[in-house]
Design a protein around this motif. Structure first.
Motif, PDB file in Angstrom:
ATOM      1  N   LEU A 186       0.830  -1.200   0.000  1.00 56.85           N
ATOM      2  CA  LEU A 186       0.000   0.000   0.000  1.00 56.85           C
ATOM      3  C   LEU A 186       0.868   1.255   0.000  1.00 56.85           C
ATOM      4  O   LEU A 186       1.727   1.418   0.871  1.00 56.85           O
TER       5      LEU A 186
ATOM      6  N   LYS B 184      -6.606   4.137  -5.417  1.00 59.47           N
ATOM      7  CA  LYS B 184      -5.176   3.972  -5.672  1.00 59.47           C
ATOM      8  C   LYS B 184      -4.612   2.802  -4.873  1.00 59.47           C
ATOM      9  O   LYS B 184      -3.785   2.034  -5.374  1.00 59.47           O
ATOM     10  N   GLY B 185      -5.070   2.643  -3.642  1.00 57.87           N
ATOM     11  CA  GLY B 185      -4.605   1.533  -2.822  1.00 57.87           C
ATOM     12  C   GLY B 185      -5.006   0.193  -3.399  1.00 57.87           C
ATOM     13  O   GLY B 185      -4.196  -0.746  -3.460  1.00 57.87           O
TER      14      GLY B 185
ATOM     15  N   GLY C 199      -2.539   5.510  -0.096  1.00 55.09           N
ATOM     16  CA  GLY C 199      -3.428   4.484  -0.614  1.00 55.09           C
ATOM     17  C   GLY C 199      -4.599   4.128   0.267  1.00 55.09           C
ATOM     18  O   GLY C 199      -5.300   3.159  -0.006  1.00 55.09           O
TER      19      GLY C 199
END
Length: 487
Positions: A306, A320-321, A310
């Motif tokens: 991560l 995004k993570g 994130g």
């Protein structure tokens, strides 16, 4: 009277159920829930032939259809996602009855449809009851193009995709399945534990055996499908409910045994929780089963997966993570799936083969070696970049691919990668890049979060595609107009 009913059944294509009640048989292509051309993925309750109900997160259906319009028959109000012709996923809310998914008519011809109902923490938003499709007069459904492989993702609200933009559809399970080109489903709900607790935390391990989330759900019929891989991410919630280390480890061992009993040949992956809870216990559970002779269970170290930005809160990954998790997880899962190919392929690695590191590319058993003399439409000499194009999975008429760009020149803040296909292949869906195609020419451009590539740095994206007779690797690539070497 009974003889007349039998005759009617033979003439009209019906079967008799109960005390003389006639139940219509679906005709393939008619768009009804039991239409064989509609592929239902995940745990759907099919006890009512005229109304199928999805259970758990990430259940969806795919089908093809002809004509210019498609409508969805819903019982009551529902929120849902859909995609036509592998286009961008659309979200509509508070719809019911006959729902028009094509307010602007499509071009006449063959099309594809995917529908998934919105899930919040394991409970559907609205009345998720599918009652069929309505097509143009004379139109029909077509067989869905789906992989024979299926991966189940078992977990809690993280697996469900809570706080991500499209819930289950933007969670790592859905993204991983799409990236490696297999069917996928998420078995999980918000707040779920591995071990049931006195203060009311429900055991996902127990509910794994059920058709749905409620404790009153019927037992799931595991003959409906067989998972080829199961990814488990549990333990984030147990700590706050006071589950002891010993109870968690014992619970995990028992759950691994349960999964193995249902899926004798599946690869099973036990993820280190992203919050790093019960790490030692999870590892020990996997080791226990490995030592007992089950070598097709793997502990997956998620350290560093991560990014710092994130998470949407202290626990749940944002888009995004989830994308970052997918980039690490997809190659690991793909490496343990037996490829489905239309040509002979090398033997699948032994179950004792170590799980590859998150950065290890997945070799494709069907990828031909590109010829070093193959010319390409380039304007500059190679040397400032390399491109690794890997086919990660293949099935009849379709494939998944992973592309890694390595920048050997000056840093760039935006990139465009180009290549041409020689055998009529096409890109149908992409992630971590915006991919367009004109004829044989394909262009991939960075998205907002991966445009910068330092000297010696890399950027990665993936996609699913289609092909007809063959699927060779492109012979040449250009990055921002400069020819790259192939890796």
């Amino acid at each position: 009277m009974r003889a007349a009913l039998r005759i009617a059944a033979a003439v009209t294509g019906t079967v008799l159920a109960g005390a003389g009640i006639a139940v219509a048989l679906a005709a393939t292509g008619d768009g009804s829930p039991s239409d064989a051309n509609i592929a239902f993925v995940g745990r759907w309750d099919r006890s009512n032939a005229s109304a199928y109900v999805p259970n758990w997160a990430g259940a969806y259906f795919r089908t093809g259809f002809t004509g210019t319009t498609v409508k969805l028959k819903q019982r009551n109000t529902i929120d849902l996602y859909y995609s036509i012709d592998n286009g961008a996923v659309q979200y509509i809310q508070n719809v019911s009855g006959t729902v028009n998914l094509t307010p602007s008519k499509l071009a006449a011809g063959n099309h594809t449809l995917m529908v998934s109902y919105r899930v919040v923490a394991g409970s559907y938003t609205g009345d998720a009851v599918f009652q069929g499709l309505v097509l143009d007069s004379g139109a029909k459904t077509l067989p869905a193009n789906v992989s024979p492989k299926l991966v189940e993702f078992v977990g809690d609200s993280i697996t469900v995709g809570t706080t991500s933009s499209k819930n289950a559809l933007t969670a790592y399970g859905w993204l991983t399945g799409e990236q490696i080109g297999v069917r996928h489903t998420q078995i999980g709900y918000g707040g779920g534990c591995l071990v049931a607790t006195a203060d009311g935390c429900v055991s996902v391990a127990s509910q794994f055996l059920k058709t749905g989330y409620p404790a009153t759900s019927a037992n799931w019929d595991f003959t409906r499908y067989t998972a080829d891989a199961v990814v488990i991410n549990l333990g984030t919630n147990d700590k706050s409910h006071g589950v002891s280390s010993a109870d968690f480890q014992n619970g995990y061992v028992n759950f691994l045994k349960t999964v193995r009993g249902k899926y004798p040949s599946a690869a099973i992956f036990a993820l280190e929780t992203f919050s790093k809870r019960y790490v030692t216990e999870t590892q020990a559970a996997v080791t226990t089963q490995n030592n007992a002779g089950d070598r097709n269970i793997y502990y997956v170290n998620t350290e560093g997966w991560l990014p710092s930005d994130g998470l949407s809160d202290s626990v749940h990954p944002n888009d995004k993570g989830h994308q970052a998790i997918t980039a690490r997880l997809a190659p690991i899962v793909a490496a343990k799936l037996t490829p489905v190919t239309t040509s002979p392929s090398p033997p699948v690695p032994s179950p004792t083969t170590p799980v590859p590191s998150p950065t290890t590319p997945v070799p494709s058993p069907t990828t031909p070696v590109p010829s070093p003399t193959t010319p390409g439409p380039t304007t500059a000499a190679p040397g400032t970049c390399t491109v690794a194009y890997r086919i990660t999975n293949s099935w009849q008429g379709g494939f998944g691919a992973d592309v890694t760009i390595t920048n050997l020149g000056a840093p760039v803040t935006a990139w465009t990668l180009g290549w041409s296909y020689a055998s009529g292949q096409s890109v149908t869906q992409a992630w971590n890049a915006t991919v367009t195609q004109s004829g044989t020419v394909v262009t991939a451009q960075n998205v907002s979060y991966n445009g910068t590539i330092a000297t010696g740095g890399t950027a990665n994206f993936g996609f699913n595609g289609a092909y007809t007779s063959s699927n060779p690797v492109p012979g040449a690539f250009t990055l921002n107009g400069t020819r790259c070497s192939t890796a």
